[in-house]
Structure formats: C-alpha cells, structure tokens
Design an enzyme around this catalytic site. Structure first.
Site, PDB file in Angstrom:
ATOM      1  N   ARG A  87      61.766  13.051 -53.184  1.00 44.17           N
ATOM      2  CA  ARG A  87      60.937  14.225 -53.431  1.00 44.17           C
ATOM      3  C   ARG A  87      61.763  15.489 -53.673  1.00 44.17           C
ATOM      4  O   ARG A  87      62.943  15.559 -53.316  1.00 44.17           O
ATOM      5  CB  ARG A  87      60.060  14.502 -52.203  1.00 44.17           C
ATOM      6  CG  ARG A  87      58.830  13.656 -52.170  1.00 44.17           C
ATOM      7  CD  ARG A  87      58.045  13.907 -50.901  1.00 44.17           C
ATOM      8  NE  ARG A  87      56.775  13.208 -50.965  1.00 44.17           N
ATOM      9  CZ  ARG A  87      56.039  12.888 -49.923  1.00 44.17           C
ATOM     10  NH1 ARG A  87      56.451  13.202 -48.713  1.00 44.17           N
ATOM     11  NH2 ARG A  87      54.892  12.268 -50.071  1.00 44.17           N
ATOM     12  N   ILE A  89      67.662  39.836 -38.760  1.00 41.42           N
ATOM     13  CA  ILE A  89      68.184  38.556 -39.253  1.00 41.42           C
ATOM     14  C   ILE A  89      68.534  38.641 -40.738  1.00 41.42           C
ATOM     15  O   ILE A  89      69.236  37.779 -41.260  1.00 41.42           O
ATOM     16  CB  ILE A  89      67.190  37.385 -39.025  1.00 41.42           C
ATOM     17  CG1 ILE A  89      65.879  37.597 -39.806  1.00 41.42           C
ATOM     18  CG2 ILE A  89      66.941  37.165 -37.548  1.00 41.42           C
ATOM     19  CD1 ILE A  89      65.046  36.328 -39.935  1.00 41.42           C
ATOM     20  N   ASP A  90      68.027  39.669 -41.436  1.00 43.47           N
ATOM     21  CA  ASP A  90      68.163  39.717 -42.899  1.00 43.47           C
ATOM     22  C   ASP A  90      69.585  40.009 -43.410  1.00 43.47           C
ATOM     23  O   ASP A  90      69.886  39.736 -44.570  1.00 43.47           O
ATOM     24  CB  ASP A  90      67.216  40.768 -43.483  1.00 43.47           C
ATOM     25  CG  ASP A  90      65.761  40.340 -43.412  1.00 43.47           C
ATOM     26  OD1 ASP A  90      65.505  39.187 -43.018  1.00 43.47           O
ATOM     27  OD2 ASP A  90      64.881  41.152 -43.745  1.00 43.47           O
ATOM     28  N   ARG A 122      65.956  17.517 -45.764  1.00 41.71           N
ATOM     29  CA  ARG A 122      66.742  16.687 -46.705  1.00 41.71           C
ATOM     30  C   ARG A 122      66.552  15.202 -46.394  1.00 41.71           C
ATOM     31  O   ARG A 122      66.439  14.372 -47.301  1.00 41.71           O
ATOM     32  CB  ARG A 122      68.219  17.086 -46.633  1.00 41.71           C
ATOM     33  CG  ARG A 122      69.160  16.202 -47.403  1.00 41.71           C
ATOM     34  CD  ARG A 122      68.940  16.243 -48.902  1.00 41.71           C
ATOM     35  NE  ARG A 122      69.704  17.283 -49.563  1.00 41.71           N
ATOM     36  CZ  ARG A 122      69.715  17.468 -50.888  1.00 41.71           C
ATOM     37  NH1 ARG A 122      69.000  16.689 -51.685  1.00 41.71           N
ATOM     38  NH2 ARG A 122      70.405  18.434 -51.414  1.00 41.71           N
ATOM     39  N   ILE A 128      60.361  30.792 -37.018  1.00 41.56           N
ATOM     40  CA  ILE A 128      61.334  30.018 -36.209  1.00 41.56           C
ATOM     41  C   ILE A 128      62.718  30.661 -36.364  1.00 41.56           C
ATOM     42  O   ILE A 128      63.516  30.696 -35.437  1.00 41.56           O
ATOM     43  CB  ILE A 128      61.373  28.544 -36.693  1.00 41.56           C
ATOM     44  CG1 ILE A 128      60.058  27.853 -36.354  1.00 41.56           C
ATOM     45  CG2 ILE A 128      62.551  27.783 -36.106  1.00 41.56           C
ATOM     46  CD1 ILE A 128      59.915  26.485 -36.987  1.00 41.56           C
ATOM     47  N   ARG A 177      62.836  39.468 -47.116  1.00 46.47           N
ATOM     48  CA  ARG A 177      61.873  40.178 -47.953  1.00 46.47           C
ATOM     49  C   ARG A 177      62.561  40.786 -49.167  1.00 46.47           C
ATOM     50  O   ARG A 177      62.067  40.718 -50.269  1.00 46.47           O
ATOM     51  CB  ARG A 177      61.241  41.280 -47.098  1.00 46.47           C
ATOM     52  CG  ARG A 177      59.895  41.712 -47.517  1.00 46.47           C
ATOM     53  CD  ARG A 177      59.313  42.690 -46.524  1.00 46.47           C
ATOM     54  NE  ARG A 177      60.276  43.107 -45.501  1.00 46.47           N
ATOM     55  CZ  ARG A 177      59.943  43.495 -44.294  1.00 46.47           C
ATOM     56  NH1 ARG A 177      58.693  43.486 -43.920  1.00 46.47           N
ATOM     57  NH2 ARG A 177      60.858  43.890 -43.428  1.00 46.47           N
ATOM     58  N   SER A 193      55.967  50.891 -35.949  1.00 50.24           N
ATOM     59  CA  SER A 193      54.978  51.937 -35.640  1.00 50.24           C
ATOM     60  C   SER A 193      54.581  52.753 -36.868  1.00 50.24           C
ATOM     61  O   SER A 193      55.420  53.378 -37.510  1.00 50.24           O
ATOM     62  CB  SER A 193      55.554  52.867 -34.564  1.00 50.24           C
ATOM     63  OG  SER A 193      54.764  54.021 -34.434  1.00 50.24           O
ATOM     64  N   THR A 207      63.948  51.225 -38.930  1.00 49.20           N
ATOM     65  CA  THR A 207      64.329  51.855 -37.661  1.00 49.20           C
ATOM     66  C   THR A 207      65.228  53.067 -37.916  1.00 49.20           C
ATOM     67  O   THR A 207      65.043  54.136 -37.337  1.00 49.20           O
ATOM     68  CB  THR A 207      65.090  50.826 -36.790  1.00 49.20           C
ATOM     69  OG1 THR A 207      64.293  49.652 -36.709  1.00 49.20           O
ATOM     70  CG2 THR A 207      65.407  51.355 -35.422  1.00 49.20           C
TER      71      THR A 207
HETATM   72  O1  F6P Z   1      63.114  41.956 -41.287  1.00 47.98           O
HETATM   73  C1  F6P Z   1      63.131  40.697 -40.732  1.00 47.98           C
HETATM   74  C2  F6P Z   1      61.996  39.858 -41.267  1.00 47.98           C
HETATM   75  O2  F6P Z   1      62.031  38.635 -40.564  1.00 47.98           O
HETATM   76  C3  F6P Z   1      61.990  39.619 -42.764  1.00 47.98           C
HETATM   77  O3  F6P Z   1      62.881  38.615 -43.183  1.00 47.98           O
HETATM   78  C4  F6P Z   1      60.539  39.265 -42.981  1.00 47.98           C
HETATM   79  O4  F6P Z   1      60.156  39.546 -44.304  1.00 47.98           O
HETATM   80  C5  F6P Z   1      59.818  40.163 -42.026  1.00 47.98           C
HETATM   81  O5  F6P Z   1      60.743  40.464 -40.999  1.00 47.98           O
HETATM   82  C6  F6P Z   1      58.566  39.574 -41.431  1.00 47.98           C
HETATM   83  O6  F6P Z   1      57.981  40.548 -40.615  1.00 47.98           O
HETATM   84  P1  F6P Z   1      56.770  40.279 -39.637  1.00 47.98           P
HETATM   85  O7  F6P Z   1      57.269  39.469 -38.488  1.00 47.98           O
HETATM   86  O8  F6P Z   1      56.342  41.638 -39.228  1.00 47.98           O
HETATM   87  O9  F6P Z   1      55.745  39.539 -40.420  1.00 47.98           O
END
Ligand code: F6P
Length: 323
Positions: free
Chosen positions: A163, A127-128, A155, A254, A172, A73, A105
């Site tokens: 390749r 997830i980061d 792989r 994904i 990020r 937001s 957040t």
């Molecule tokens: O913070 C989690 C994350 O998945 C990052 O790894 C990624 O850079 C970002 O969110 C992507 O955000 P959005 O879904 O808003 O593009």
C-alpha cells in the site's frame, strides 16, 4: 531583580518541564524568588500565579507536558487584557519574566514590553522548530522520534499490503518535523510548506517508482503543505492512480506528548539557565537559543520575523535515497 515569573504558552512541547525546573533552580541559585504563572497569558490576566520552590520542580525533568499548563489567549491580544496582566504582575511584585513558547508567545511578550516595560527573556519551546535564533527548539527532537516510531510501524503494514500511506505530521508553517521523518523513515516523497511541489510531481514520482516494481510507498506530508493536508493530497493522487491502494494516517497530538529525549532535556536545561541569567544581566526582549553549539540571545523581533530556512541538502537526500 528580586522576583521573576515563568510561564509556558502556545502548544506544549516535551522538555518544557525540564526548562521550568532549570528556570526555578537557577533563579533560586541567584537568590531570586520565582512565581509560576498558570496557563500562559490567560493565567497572567486572571492572576493564577503561584510561588515555586525547589521541591515544586522535583521529579519533573523527565515528564512530558507542562506543570504550568498552557493556553493560547485571545484576551491578551487586546490592550485591556494586557493591562489586566500587568496589574496582576504588579500585585505580585514580579519584575521580569521567562516565557517558554513559540512565535505567538514572543509576539505577545514583545508587545507587552513595549507597552508596560516588563523585561522578558524567551525560551524556544515548540515541537515545530520553526524559530529563527536557535538550531533546535525544546521538544523538537522528541517529536521527531515519536513520529518516526509511528512511521516505522506504518511501513510494516504498508509493506505487508503493498500500500501507499500518506502520513501527516505536525508543522503548520514548517517542514522541520516532516523532513527528518522522511529521511529516517525511508519515505519516497516529502511535502513541506516551505517548498512548492506540485501534485503532478508527486504522481509522476509514484508512477516511476511503481514501474520499478516498488510495492509500498510512504509520502510524508507536513500539515501546513500548500497542496493540502494528507487526506487532500491522497485524494488527488488516488484520482490519478485509482489502482493504487492508499491509506491516510494523521499522527497528530501524539507528537506533542511523552517523556523528553536526552537531547531535549539537555537543551531545555541549558536554555532555562541562560534565560534567567539573561534577565539577571539586564537582557530583555530576546530569546535564548543555541546556534552552532553556542549560546546566543536573539531579539524577539528577529525570532518572529526572520525565516528559518529548511535544509535543501536534506530535501535532496530524500530524492536520492528513494531511487
Ligand atoms: O505549534 C505546535 C503545533 O503542534 C503545530 O505543529 C500544530 O499546527 C499546532 O500546534 C496545533 O495546535 P492545537 O493543539 O492548538 O490544535
């Protein structure tokens, strides 16, 4: 405390539902009413607030995404937006909050508490895995497994066609997803934002590997690497080694979906209970996390501003194992 609110905010993460479920059931266990705030701070401002009971969270422990939906937001970043959010909480008689999310957040929650005094306890949901104050965040384990599953498939085709694949994973500001993917996927190189590694080093490593008759290569690139994303890195390498047959795969969102792993369900449930019990015990402005298998509460300020360092031993492992 008689009534609390729970919301998910920022990027969704597998296990958020398991955490919501734990928050709701722990609150009910302690005789506290729970309200779900839809779409994070955005729904708080608009008053999208719904009563949750034990059946509202039945059959969600195994589901990806978040039943409360999520958003980032812009309006909550303004004083006016926060005032509206506060008014909505007062209207609903909500006295405390559980915020499930990441850095953004908690930054919002800290500011909100400073201005309006609403106590908030955070649950690390991203997830980061880039939050100080917990060894793992909710969703991280699942995301790594999802990415690794994709990398295994890449792989196969890389090997069939001799390749090089430049595979971009999420992160990020963090290489936490990239590093285990590189080790577990048998990658030659990993590029992460926390550590500078020049394109020249990448080129040199690939050239050396080619001389040793290696025919397929995996280069894992965290999206926030300072050399650029996987496409940029691949283009720079192709300029230096034009004979190398290279492709780029961006695994993308994904990584954010799917059923949470056992580890994430367990972590999310533990943290959900801890967040509510923290609130009940008068805590505020802290995130519940697990460090060295012990429950800890870390001030939001530290989770936001202290840097969780990457494991240098893991970086070394990538180098040793790609010889
Ligand atoms: O913070 C989690 C994350 O998945 C990052 O790894 C990624 O850079 C970002 O969110 C992507 O955000 P959005 O879904 O808003 O593009």
């Amino acid at each position: 405390m008689k009534r609390i609110g729970v919301f998910t905010s920022g990027g969704d993460a597998p296990g958020m539902n398991a955490c919501i479920r734990a928050v709701v059931r722990t609150a009910l266990y302690h005789g506290i009413e729970v309200y779900g705030i839809m779409r994070g701070y955005s729904g708080m401002i608009k008053g999208e607030i719904v009563r949750l009971d034990t059946t509202s969270v039945a059959n969600i422990v195994q589901r990806g995404g978040t039943i409360l939906k999520s958003a980032r937001s812009q309006k909550f970043m303004t004083k006016e937006g926060r005032q509206q959010a506060f008014d909505q909480l007062v209207n609903h008689k909500i006295e405390g909050l559980v915020a499930i999310g990441g850095n953004g957040t908690f930054t919002g929650a800290m500011k909100f508490e400073e201005e309006f005094g609403i106590p908030t306890v955070g649950a690390p949901g991203t997830i980061d895995n880039d939050l100080y104050g917990t060894d793992y965040t909710i969703g991280y384990d699942t995301a790594v497994n999802t990415a690794l599953d994709a990398i295994d498939k890449i792989r196969d085709t890389a090997d069939s066609h001799d390749r090089a694949f430049f595979v971009e994973v999420m992160g990020r500001d963090s290489g936490y997803i990239a590093i285990p993917c590189a080790i577990g996927g048998g990658a030659e190189i990993v590029l992460v934002p926390e550590q500078q590694q020049s394109i020249d080093t990448v080129i040199e490593t690939l050239q050396t590997a080619r001389k040793r008759q290696k025919s397929s290569f995996l280069i894992i690139v965290a999206e926030g690497d300072e050399e650029g994303n996987a496409t940029i890195v691949a283009n720079k390498v192709k300029e230096a080694i034009p004979e190398m047959d290279a492709r780029v795969t961006v695994i993308g969102h994904i990584q954010r979906g799917g059923a949470p792993s056992a580890a994430d369900r367990l972590l999310a449930s533990q943290i959900g209970i801890a967040a509510v019990e923290g609130l009940v015990n008068g805590m505020r402005n802290v995130m519940a996390g697990i460090v060295d298998r012990k429950l800890v509460y870390t001030p939001f300020h530290d989770t936001i501003y202290k840097k969780k360092l990457i494991n240098q031993g893991f970086m070394r492992m990538v180098e040793i194992l790609s010889v």
